[in-house]
Structures are given as C-alpha cells and as structure tokens.
Design an enzyme around this catalytic site. Structure first.
Site, PDB file in Angstrom:
ATOM      1  N   ASP A  30     -21.443  20.715  15.716  1.00 33.87           N
ATOM      2  CA  ASP A  30     -22.382  21.797  16.043  1.00 33.87           C
ATOM      3  C   ASP A  30     -23.795  21.230  15.992  1.00 33.87           C
ATOM      4  O   ASP A  30     -24.029  20.218  15.320  1.00 33.87           O
ATOM      5  CB  ASP A  30     -22.229  22.959  15.042  1.00 33.87           C
ATOM      6  CG  ASP A  30     -22.729  24.271  15.633  1.00 33.87           C
ATOM      7  OD1 ASP A  30     -21.880  25.114  15.986  1.00 33.87           O
ATOM      8  OD2 ASP A  30     -23.951  24.438  15.768  1.00 33.87           O
ATOM      9  N   THR A 121     -14.253  31.017  27.301  1.00 34.67           N
ATOM     10  CA  THR A 121     -13.902  31.815  28.474  1.00 34.67           C
ATOM     11  C   THR A 121     -14.865  31.468  29.609  1.00 34.67           C
ATOM     12  O   THR A 121     -16.073  31.652  29.480  1.00 34.67           O
ATOM     13  CB  THR A 121     -14.011  33.310  28.129  1.00 34.67           C
ATOM     14  OG1 THR A 121     -13.142  33.566  27.025  1.00 34.67           O
ATOM     15  CG2 THR A 121     -13.629  34.181  29.311  1.00 34.67           C
ATOM     16  N   PHE A 152      -7.027  33.596  22.668  1.00 36.96           N
ATOM     17  CA  PHE A 152      -6.735  35.036  22.680  1.00 36.96           C
ATOM     18  C   PHE A 152      -6.920  35.700  21.319  1.00 36.96           C
ATOM     19  O   PHE A 152      -6.471  36.824  21.108  1.00 36.96           O
ATOM     20  CB  PHE A 152      -5.318  35.284  23.196  1.00 36.96           C
ATOM     21  CG  PHE A 152      -5.157  34.894  24.639  1.00 36.96           C
ATOM     22  CD1 PHE A 152      -5.518  35.769  25.654  1.00 36.96           C
ATOM     23  CD2 PHE A 152      -4.704  33.634  24.976  1.00 36.96           C
ATOM     24  CE1 PHE A 152      -5.419  35.400  26.985  1.00 36.96           C
ATOM     25  CE2 PHE A 152      -4.599  33.251  26.315  1.00 36.96           C
ATOM     26  CZ  PHE A 152      -4.957  34.132  27.322  1.00 36.96           C
ATOM     27  N   PHE A 249      -4.020  49.703  21.640  1.00 45.10           N
ATOM     28  CA  PHE A 249      -5.214  49.841  22.486  1.00 45.10           C
ATOM     29  C   PHE A 249      -5.238  51.167  23.245  1.00 45.10           C
ATOM     30  O   PHE A 249      -5.656  51.242  24.389  1.00 45.10           O
ATOM     31  CB  PHE A 249      -5.352  48.635  23.436  1.00 45.10           C
ATOM     32  CG  PHE A 249      -6.008  47.476  22.748  1.00 45.10           C
ATOM     33  CD1 PHE A 249      -5.336  46.810  21.739  1.00 45.10           C
ATOM     34  CD2 PHE A 249      -7.299  47.084  23.060  1.00 45.10           C
ATOM     35  CE1 PHE A 249      -5.935  45.773  21.045  1.00 45.10           C
ATOM     36  CE2 PHE A 249      -7.914  46.050  22.369  1.00 45.10           C
ATOM     37  CZ  PHE A 249      -7.228  45.389  21.367  1.00 45.10           C
ATOM     38  N   LEU A 250      -4.745  52.203  22.559  1.00 42.36           N
ATOM     39  CA  LEU A 250      -4.801  53.538  23.153  1.00 42.36           C
ATOM     40  C   LEU A 250      -5.804  54.418  22.409  1.00 42.36           C
ATOM     41  O   LEU A 250      -5.856  55.616  22.636  1.00 42.36           O
ATOM     42  CB  LEU A 250      -3.415  54.198  23.083  1.00 42.36           C
ATOM     43  CG  LEU A 250      -2.288  53.586  23.923  1.00 42.36           C
ATOM     44  CD1 LEU A 250      -0.992  54.366  23.717  1.00 42.36           C
ATOM     45  CD2 LEU A 250      -2.648  53.574  25.407  1.00 42.36           C
ATOM     46  N   ALA A 252      -8.974  56.218  21.734  1.00 45.00           N
ATOM     47  CA  ALA A 252     -10.231  56.641  22.358  1.00 45.00           C
ATOM     48  C   ALA A 252     -11.321  56.608  21.286  1.00 45.00           C
ATOM     49  O   ALA A 252     -11.049  56.675  20.104  1.00 45.00           O
ATOM     50  CB  ALA A 252     -10.080  58.048  22.911  1.00 45.00           C
ATOM     51  N   GLY A 257     -16.937  47.344  22.217  1.00 48.55           N
ATOM     52  CA  GLY A 257     -18.086  46.462  22.025  1.00 48.55           C
ATOM     53  C   GLY A 257     -17.587  45.055  21.774  1.00 48.55           C
ATOM     54  O   GLY A 257     -16.470  44.705  22.166  1.00 48.55           O
ATOM     55  N   CYS A 260     -16.749  40.010  23.720  1.00 49.92           N
ATOM     56  CA  CYS A 260     -15.802  39.612  24.774  1.00 49.92           C
ATOM     57  C   CYS A 260     -15.628  40.645  25.885  1.00 49.92           C
ATOM     58  O   CYS A 260     -15.928  40.355  27.042  1.00 49.92           O
ATOM     59  CB  CYS A 260     -14.466  39.289  24.143  1.00 49.92           C
ATOM     60  SG  CYS A 260     -14.642  38.052  22.849  1.00 49.92           S
ATOM     61  N   ARG A 327     -22.400  42.281  17.893  1.00 49.39           N
ATOM     62  CA  ARG A 327     -22.707  42.067  19.306  1.00 49.39           C
ATOM     63  C   ARG A 327     -22.145  43.206  20.171  1.00 49.39           C
ATOM     64  O   ARG A 327     -20.980  43.548  20.059  1.00 49.39           O
ATOM     65  CB  ARG A 327     -22.162  40.710  19.771  1.00 49.39           C
ATOM     66  CG  ARG A 327     -23.072  39.564  19.338  1.00 49.39           C
ATOM     67  CD  ARG A 327     -22.511  38.240  19.730  1.00 49.39           C
ATOM     68  NE  ARG A 327     -21.341  37.891  18.929  1.00 49.39           N
ATOM     69  CZ  ARG A 327     -20.612  36.805  19.125  1.00 49.39           C
ATOM     70  NH1 ARG A 327     -20.911  35.984  20.093  1.00 49.39           N
ATOM     71  NH2 ARG A 327     -19.580  36.546  18.341  1.00 49.39           N
TER      72      ARG A 327
HETATM   73  C1  UGA Z   1     -10.838  40.708  22.275  1.00 48.79           C
HETATM   74  C2  UGA Z   1      -9.337  40.581  22.610  1.00 48.79           C
HETATM   75  O1  UGA Z   1      -8.604  41.606  21.933  1.00 48.79           O
HETATM   76  C3  UGA Z   1      -8.810  39.205  22.227  1.00 48.79           C
HETATM   77  O2  UGA Z   1      -7.449  39.087  22.662  1.00 48.79           O
HETATM   78  C4  UGA Z   1      -9.659  38.147  22.924  1.00 48.79           C
HETATM   79  O3  UGA Z   1      -9.237  36.831  22.582  1.00 48.79           O
HETATM   80  C5  UGA Z   1     -11.101  38.316  22.497  1.00 48.79           C
HETATM   81  O4  UGA Z   1     -11.550  39.628  22.893  1.00 48.79           O
HETATM   82  C6  UGA Z   1     -11.919  37.246  23.173  1.00 48.79           C
HETATM   83  O5  UGA Z   1     -12.010  37.223  24.401  1.00 48.79           O
HETATM   84  O6  UGA Z   1     -12.410  36.319  22.489  1.00 48.79           O
HETATM   85  P1  UGA Z   1     -12.216  41.271  20.062  1.00 48.79           P
HETATM   86  O7  UGA Z   1     -13.396  41.447  20.975  1.00 48.79           O
HETATM   87  O8  UGA Z   1     -12.371  40.439  18.852  1.00 48.79           O
HETATM   88  O9  UGA Z   1     -10.973  40.648  20.873  1.00 48.79           O
HETATM   89  O10 UGA Z   1     -11.781  42.717  19.540  1.00 48.79           O
HETATM   90  P2  UGA Z   1     -10.740  43.855  19.965  1.00 48.79           P
HETATM   91  O11 UGA Z   1      -9.899  44.158  18.793  1.00 48.79           O
HETATM   92  O12 UGA Z   1     -10.064  43.572  21.225  1.00 48.79           O
HETATM   93  O13 UGA Z   1     -11.728  45.099  20.163  1.00 48.79           O
HETATM   94  C7  UGA Z   1     -12.711  45.108  21.183  1.00 48.79           C
HETATM   95  C8  UGA Z   1     -13.398  46.459  21.226  1.00 48.79           C
HETATM   96  O14 UGA Z   1     -12.515  47.460  21.715  1.00 48.79           O
HETATM   97  C9  UGA Z   1     -13.877  46.957  19.865  1.00 48.79           C
HETATM   98  O15 UGA Z   1     -15.150  47.542  19.987  1.00 48.79           O
HETATM   99  C10 UGA Z   1     -12.838  47.993  19.473  1.00 48.79           C
HETATM  100  O16 UGA Z   1     -13.318  48.956  18.603  1.00 48.79           O
HETATM  101  C11 UGA Z   1     -12.510  48.582  20.843  1.00 48.79           C
HETATM  102  N1  UGA Z   1     -11.189  49.241  20.891  1.00 48.79           N
HETATM  103  C12 UGA Z   1     -10.057  48.513  20.680  1.00 48.79           C
HETATM  104  C13 UGA Z   1     -11.120  50.601  21.159  1.00 48.79           C
HETATM  105  O17 UGA Z   1     -12.146  51.280  21.357  1.00 48.79           O
HETATM  106  N2  UGA Z   1      -9.885  51.194  21.224  1.00 48.79           N
HETATM  107  C14 UGA Z   1      -8.738  50.499  21.029  1.00 48.79           C
HETATM  108  O18 UGA Z   1      -7.653  51.111  21.113  1.00 48.79           O
HETATM  109  C15 UGA Z   1      -8.827  49.136  20.751  1.00 48.79           C
END
Ligand code: UGA
Length: 437
Positions: A30, A121, A152, A249-250, A252, A257, A260, A327
């Site tokens: 780094d 990515t 992932f 991931f259902l 609401a 945020g 990613c 973020r």
């Molecule tokens: C996401 C993906 O889930 C990972 O598979 C991927 O590797 C990662 O991006 C990446 O590209 O590095 P992450 O951003 O850490 O991971 O978090 P998530 O758990 O996916 O949540 C993302 C956002 O969606 C959060 O704000 C969460 O609160 C929201 N969310 C998630 C919902 O509003 N509803 C849901 O049912 C699930």
C-alpha cells in the site's frame, strides 16, 4: 509460491490475509505508510469480523508481510493480485487510475514470469487493456499475463465470504494462467467457474446489479404496498418460498448504499451507453434507489411543521450493519437534509462514528447541529423524533416501551422495518416504516 497483493482495502487486505491463512507467502502493498505500520503491528485499518485475529496469527507465523516497497514485493512474485479501488467518476464511469498506476509499477519491476490477477471491479475489457499496458512498459524480458478474478465478498462478513465463497470466478485467456489460478485456489476447496476474461468481468457486474435490482424492485413494491394497504414484509415472506426468487435480498428499506451497488449500477449503465445501448432495467434501479434514500425524510416533512430546534435521534449511520463504512450510506443524504432543516441531531452508531465525523464534524452545521452519542439511551432521551438508518442488533433490540418512555414525543421513522407495527401502536408510538401500515 510467492503472492503479492496491491491495495489493502476491503478487497486487497482480506484476500491477502486469507491467502496467508492458506499457507502462502503473501506481501501486501500500500502507498500509505501509516497504514502499513499499523498492519505490521496486527491492527486492521478497517473493521471486519475476524480479520485482525487472522492478521495477527499470520504476521506471527511469518506468512504475511506489509510494505510500501512495491519493488521488493512484485520483483519475484509468482502472482500479483490487484485489489485497489475503482471509484466512481462524476459521469458514473469507473476511475481506473489506481489500476493503471499499479500496472505501470508491475511492468517496470517484474524480473520473473508472473500472473497479474485483477480482483478490483473493472469495466468489461479492462483486463485486456491492463495486459497491453503492462506489455508496453515491461522493462525485463519476462512473460506477464493478466487474469480476471472478481471478488464477491460483502462487507461485514468479508473473511467468512472469502474462505467460504459460493464460487471462485476465474477469467483467463491461456491454459497456463487458468492452471496457476486453479492451483492457488485449490486449498480453499471451493467450486471454480473458469471462463474467458471478459465474461468474468461481466459476471461481477451482472451479479451486483442483479442484487441491486432485486432491492430496488422490493422498494418499488413496498411503496406501492403503502398505497394499496398491503404489507411488504408479508409480501416478501410469501415470495421467499419460491426457490426461483430466493429468500435473500428481499428487504425493502431506505435503499442500497455502500461502495459497490451504487458504483457498479452506474458503471454498467455507463458502459452500456458507451456501446450505444440503454440498459433500461439498471437505469430504473438507479432511479428508484435515489428517491428511496430520502423517502423517510420526505414522509417526516409532511408530518412536521419544522425540524428547527428539535432533538432528532439518529440510530445507525453505517450503510449496513456489521461495518463502519459510510460510503453512499442513505444516512448521509438524510443527515444533510435534516441539518439544512435546522435539526439538532444526536447520532448513535456502534462502529461508524469516527468515519461519520469526517463527513459531519461535531458542532453547529448548516443551521442545525451534529452531536455524537455513545448509547441509544442518550440519543433517545428527550428526543422529538427518531430516525433508524442501520439495522444493528442493539438498535433492533429497542422495545416500543423504551421509545415511549425515553422520547419526548414517541415518533419513529424506521428505514429498516425493524419493529412490530402492532406493538409500536399498542405502546403509543407513532411509527412509520417502509411498505407497512
Ligand atoms: C455487495 C455484494 O453483496 C457483494 O457480493 C459484492 O462482492 C460487494 O458488493 C462488492 O462488489 O464488493 P456490500 O456492498 O458489502 O456487498 O453489501 P450488501 O450486503 O450487498 O448490501 C448492500 C446494500 O444493500 C446495503 O446498503 C444494504 O443495506 C442494502 N440491502 C441489502 C437492502 O436494502 N436490502 C436487502 O435485502 C439487502
């Protein structure tokens, strides 16, 4: 086998630590000297469950090294993983300058044939360019190939997701590169999907954007539920039994945020446009998310004559539970609006306070004021209104009775659908959530 990892953010650091855990000799690089010094002492620059323990364990057994000296790290590495950031540019495209900087360094110092593996990515076609770029700047007469190996992991469960990934995607253009990557991942014992480079790059975007779409779809349906008298949690439960839809991931809420989904939806939209194609589904997903983020504030605005001079309890700042990352957190948009409306905010987050302070310093701001508290009680005591932005377990555990007893006015706007609507009502809490009644 000597492995180097460029970048010690969520992707790079976790990958480096997990490779070391599997017994490889790993050097993480780094440019931030302070960060490197801390990591040498076993201190993780990010909060991630289980990460520090593994760092300390592998530091101690000598398999994990941290350095700013990229020459030393890359010169004789068998594989160099690139895990640096690809932040969003103002137009929504991905900023590839960090990838380019690392590629140039690699080209200038490698003295041995090696495989460069892009974990970051990146838009489809970037790996081809990285390979060409490295070849253009190679100093020594060695063979360097580039492979795609998208990550992932999700924040909050990064170590677990890496060690127990559903699958490893490898994108290569030669049998040698494919064989080497398969060998590197052998000790993980996970399913490996081997495809061409461009398909691997696309799989990453296709997955993230699909999940983002799923969330925006549920948010859209939730908003409709409010209008027609249905309940989104019941609707989601009913949907979840269909294996073609799946149960995850259902949820609401206040919109997605993090570093990613917001970035990757915009990047794919941009990539499509660049190729003269309009990705209508993803564009709709971005649009739904941007209005969803401030829906709660808009609802509260309809109810309140003013926010000025009111104590506003904010529970949760991080973009999701389990991380200190803010973020693109929906909390940020809402805090800006609340402060501009003159609110005195008392914010609580078990992990996100430090990072929040960098965005909203403590004290008077924009007409309102920002105050950080270290307990839920301090936030709720005497509050006129409460917003819930993150689903931390201790926030989820608050009872309707506590809201009623601690707050001056028990008025709660919940962006995560954490509490039972009937119970809140029974205890006299005026309660608004997403897609429920
Ligand atoms: C996401 C993906 O889930 C990972 O598979 C991927 O590797 C990662 O991006 C990446 O590209 O590095 P992450 O951003 O850490 O991971 O978090 P998530 O758990 O996916 O949540 C993302 C956002 O969606 C959060 O704000 C969460 O609160 C929201 N969310 C998630 C919902 O509003 N509803 C849901 O049912 C699930």
């Amino acid at each position: 086998m000597k492995i180097a990892v460029a970048g010690t953010g969520y992707v790079g650091l976790v990958a480096g630590v997990c490779f070391a855990e599997k017994g490889y000799n790993v050097t993480c690089v780094d440019i931030d000297e302070k960060k490197i010094e801390l990591m040498r002492q076993g201190v993780s620059p990010i909060y991630e469950e289980g990460l520090e323990e593994l760092m300390q364990k592998n530091n101690a057994r000598g398999t994990l090294h941290f350095t700013c000296d990229y020459v030393e790290a890359y010169r004789d590495a068998d594989a160099i993983f690139i895990g640096v950031g690809t932040p969003e540019m103002p137009d929504g495209s991905a900023n590839l300058s960090y990838i380019a900087a690392v590629s140039r360094q690699i080209a200038e110092v490698v003295e041995k044939d090696c495989l460069v593996v892009v974990k970051s990515t990146v838009p489809v076609g970037t790996n081809d360019k990285v390979e060409q770029f490295i070849k253009d700047f190679l100093v020594h007469d060695v063979k360097v190939e580039v492979a795609s190996n998208p990550e992932f992991l999700a924040q909050g469960t990064a170590v677990h997701d890496t060690l127990h990934a559903a699958r490893i995607i490898i994108g290569t253009e030669s049998q040698e590169a494919e064989a080497l990557l398969k060998k590197i991942y052998e000790p993980f014992g996970l399913p490996i999907v081997s495809v061409k480079r461009r398909s691997a790059e696309m799989i990453k975007y296709a997955c993230n954007d699909f999940l983002a779409l799923k969330i925006s779809y549920m948010n859209d349906i939730a908003n409709l539920c409010e209008l027609v008298g249905a309940d989104i949690t019941d609707v989601a439960r009913g949907m979840s039994f269909d294996e073609r839809i799946g149960a995850r991931f259902l949820n609401a809420g206040i919109g997605f945020g993090g570093s990613c989904f917001p970035k990757d939806t915009k990047a794919l939209k941009f990539l499509a446009r660049e190729h003269g194609y309009k990705l209508k589904t993803v564009e709709a997903c971005v649009e739904v998310n941007s209005t969803q983020k401030t829906r709660l504030f808009e609802k509260a605005k309809e109810r309140m004559i003013t926010f000025s001079g009111l104590k506003v309890a904010v529970l949760g700042l991080a973009f999701k539970a389990g991380t200190d990352d803010l973020r693109e957190a929906p909390s940020i948009d809402n805090l800006r609006l609340l402060l501009a409306a003159g609110a005195d905010i008392y914010a609580y987050d078990p992990k996100g306070e430090e990072r929040a302070k960098a965005i909203f310093p403590e004290g008077g701001q924009n007409g309102g004021s920002m105050n950080y508290v270290t307990s839920i009680t301090e936030a709720l005591e005497g509050a006129n209104i409460c917003f819930v932005f993150t689903e931390w377990a201790d926030i989820k555990a608050i009872t309707p009775k506590e809201f009623k007893e601690k707050m001056h006015t028990p008025l709660v706007y919940d962006g995560r659908n954490l509490y039972d609507t009937a119970q809140m009502k029974a205890f006299g809490v005026e309660y608004y959530s997403i897609g429920r009644h």
